[in-house]
Design a protein around this motif. Sequence first.
Motif, short mmCIF file in Angstrom:
data_model
loop_
_atom_site.label_atom_id
_atom_site.label_comp_id
_atom_site.label_asym_id
_atom_site.label_seq_id
_atom_site.Cartn_x
_atom_site.Cartn_y
_atom_site.Cartn_z
N SER A 43 -78.80 62.18 66.72
CA SER A 43 -79.01 60.72 66.73
C SER A 43 -77.68 59.99 66.52
CB SER A 43 -80.03 60.33 65.67
OG SER A 43 -79.68 60.89 64.43
N VAL A 44 -76.60 60.58 67.01
CA VAL A 44 -75.29 59.95 66.90
C VAL A 44 -74.73 59.72 68.32
CG1 VAL A 44 -72.94 60.14 65.98
CG2 VAL A 44 -74.86 60.95 64.62
N VAL A 45 -74.95 58.49 68.79
CA VAL A 45 -74.43 58.08 70.11
C VAL A 45 -72.93 57.84 69.97
CG1 VAL A 45 -74.60 56.29 71.89
CG2 VAL A 45 -76.65 56.92 70.56
N PRO A 46 -72.06 58.32 70.88
CA PRO A 46 -72.34 59.11 72.06
C PRO A 46 -71.97 60.60 71.89
CG PRO A 46 -70.18 58.11 72.30
CD PRO A 46 -70.65 57.84 70.89
N PHE A 47 -72.05 61.10 70.68
CA PHE A 47 -71.64 62.51 70.42
C PHE A 47 -72.77 63.51 70.61
CE2 PHE A 47 -68.52 59.93 68.22
CZ PHE A 47 -67.34 60.57 68.53
N LEU A 194 -69.33 52.15 66.83
CA LEU A 194 -69.40 51.58 68.18
C LEU A 194 -70.68 52.04 68.89
CD1 LEU A 194 -67.44 49.79 69.80
CD2 LEU A 194 -66.47 51.87 70.79
N GLY A 195 -71.04 53.29 68.66
CA GLY A 195 -72.28 53.84 69.23
C GLY A 195 -73.51 53.11 68.69
N ILE A 208 -67.32 45.32 64.27
CA ILE A 208 -66.61 46.40 63.57
C ILE A 208 -65.34 45.79 63.02
CG2 ILE A 208 -65.47 48.64 63.88
CD1 ILE A 208 -67.59 49.10 66.17
N VAL A 209 -65.14 45.91 61.71
CA VAL A 209 -64.01 45.21 61.09
C VAL A 209 -63.14 46.15 60.26
CG1 VAL A 209 -65.24 43.00 61.01
CG2 VAL A 209 -65.38 44.55 59.05
N GLY A 210 -61.97 45.61 59.93
CA GLY A 210 -61.06 46.28 59.00
C GLY A 210 -60.09 47.22 59.69
N LYS A 259 -69.56 52.12 77.31
CA LYS A 259 -69.84 51.16 76.21
C LYS A 259 -69.14 51.58 74.92
CE LYS A 259 -74.53 51.13 76.57
NZ LYS A 259 -75.84 50.75 76.06
N TYR A 260 -68.47 52.73 74.99
CA TYR A 260 -67.89 53.28 73.74
C TYR A 260 -66.39 53.54 73.90
CZ TYR A 260 -72.88 53.95 73.83
OH TYR A 260 -74.21 53.73 73.98
#
Length: 273
Positions: A43-47, A194-195, A208-210, A259-260
């Motif tokens: 459940s880890v897009v896109p890995f 990002l995913g 997504i920051v920092g 998208k990633y």
Amino acid sequence: MRRITFILAAVLCLVMAAGAVAHAGKLEEIKQRGTLICGVKDSVVPFGFVDEKTNQLVGFDVDICKYIADKLGVKLELKPVTSATRIPMLTQGSVDLVAATMTHKFERDDVIDFSITYFMDGQKLLVKKGSGIKSAADLKGKKVGTAKGSTSEQNIKDAQPDCQVISFEGYPQAFLALKQGKVAAVTTDSTILLGLKNSDENPNEWEIVGDYISAEPYGLGLPENDSKFRDFVNKSLAEMWISGDYAKTYNKWFGKDTKYYLPLTWKMEIWPM
Ligand code: GLU
């Protein structure tokens, strides 16, 4: 008496054969079995995630496993792992190899071995747009979600000792908590964030920051003290890089048109063949 001698001899042969398999190492075991068993995220897009159309596990880590299985000339079997279960599953022998967004670090190297780096990222924060949170400094007194068994848990505590870290089974659960306002941020490697963001129905609600809180070089998790297998995996990764197959696979998941998008800014460590 002759019968007992015969049985004893048969038992001895079986014990010796089992010993030979045990000493043969992973490489021979996999070839004999005809299947490479890899632990991947599901459940880890896109890995590593389930493609809704085909119901199959797909992703960058899955493609890395496919490449190694093809090199070995065996079939590929995938088993889902989480950040917390991937090392125990490898040490128990229920998977041959782990390709699961795993940073190689010396602490983890005490129990398993790692391949050379095959992916490079770093840790960031995912927040609701307009939340005012711009870095770990802004998380003082706030709750932050991440996954159990990740490097992200420890890194965020080091970066902001005054935040409360809530560890979930996986990143989708941490993201759900962010959506429900139960945590102020989700933290882990930037591409995983990002995913989450870009596979959401409303990606523009999140940002997504920092700066990078940490460096997260990924290695394939391998059984401890099996250098033949480790050499084979490292050589396969190097061949994948040199042949251009790595770049093809990388661009499929992280290229400009995806998208990633994550620019490829590092080089694999290549030894002369
Ligand atoms: N790469 C980090 C780790 O190995 C975070 C991602 C994950 O939880 O898999 O812990």
